[in-house]
Design a protein around this motif. Structure first.
Motif, PDB file in Angstrom:
ATOM      1  N   GLU A   6       5.737  -2.251  -2.201  1.00 42.84           N
ATOM      2  CA  GLU A   6       6.444  -3.576  -1.999  1.00 42.84           C
ATOM      3  C   GLU A   6       7.910  -3.329  -2.027  1.00 42.84           C
ATOM      4  OE1 GLU A   6       2.860  -4.167  -5.779  1.00 42.84           O
ATOM      5  OE2 GLU A   6       4.750  -2.829  -4.798  1.00 42.84           O
ATOM      6  N   CYS A  22       3.950  -4.957   2.089  1.00 38.03           N
ATOM      7  CA  CYS A  22       3.550  -3.906   1.472  1.00 38.03           C
ATOM      8  C   CYS A  22       3.685  -2.524   2.516  1.00 38.03           C
ATOM      9  CB  CYS A  22       2.421  -4.046   0.732  1.00 38.03           C
ATOM     10  SG  CYS A  22       1.420  -3.564  -0.250  1.00 38.03           S
ATOM     11  N   TRP A  36      -2.597 -10.502  -2.690  1.00 36.97           N
ATOM     12  CA  TRP A  36      -1.607 -10.251  -2.884  1.00 36.97           C
ATOM     13  C   TRP A  36      -1.569 -11.561  -4.638  1.00 36.97           C
ATOM     14  CZ3 TRP A  36       3.549  -8.042  -2.121  1.00 36.97           C
ATOM     15  CH2 TRP A  36       3.562  -7.442  -0.676  1.00 36.97           C
ATOM     16  N   CYS A  96       0.679  -5.964  -4.554  1.00 42.56           N
ATOM     17  CA  CYS A  96       0.171  -6.081  -3.921  1.00 42.56           C
ATOM     18  C   CYS A  96      -1.160  -5.220  -3.835  1.00 42.56           C
ATOM     19  CB  CYS A  96       1.280  -4.707  -2.367  1.00 42.56           C
ATOM     20  SG  CYS A  96      -0.401  -4.780  -1.253  1.00 42.56           S
TER      21      CYS A  96
END
Length: 127
Positions: A6, A22, A36, A96
């Motif tokens: 990320e 990401c 997320w 992520c």
């Protein structure tokens, strides 16, 4: 093995915006849903947004609806989270995650559906 990294976090004033990225490598990114989450120390990991492998379905948590937008670029193996109108309570580590299933039409909203995670990027909303 898959790696998720990320980026895009930082310090932002209330009402401001950030765009998180990401980058995924070493796995079948284009065939899996992505999501997320965010986490504050001492609290449960919170679902924010998820997107299906083909971008035809998406889901948002209550905290994200109307302010955050998830998107992806399969050619670049990247998923994004556009965050607008940020508030102090948005301060958290943003993570992520990759769905454990291939070609799913769903965009899962629970943590246990995801099998790979990045280390996160810190977002701090403060004046």
């Amino acid at each position: 093995q898959v790696q998720l990294v990320e980026s895009g976090g930082g310090l932002v004033q209330p009402g401001g915006s950030l765009r998180l990225s990401c980058a995924v490598s070493g796995g079948t990114f284009s065939r899996r849903a992505m999501a997320w989450f965010r986490q504050v120390p001492g609290k449960e990991r919170e679902f924010l947004a998820a997107i299906a492998w083909d971008s035809r379905s998406s889901n948002y948590g209550d905290s994200a609806k109307g302010r955050f937008t998830i998107s992806r670029n399969n050619a670049e193996n990247t998923v994004f989270l556009q965050m607008n109108n940020l508030k102090p309570e948005d301060t958290a580590l943003y993570l992520c995650a990759r769905d454990r299933r291939l070609f799913s039409a769903l965009a899962p909203t629970i943590r246990l559906d995801y099998d790979a995670w990045g280390q996160g990027t810190q977002v701090t909303v403060s004046s």
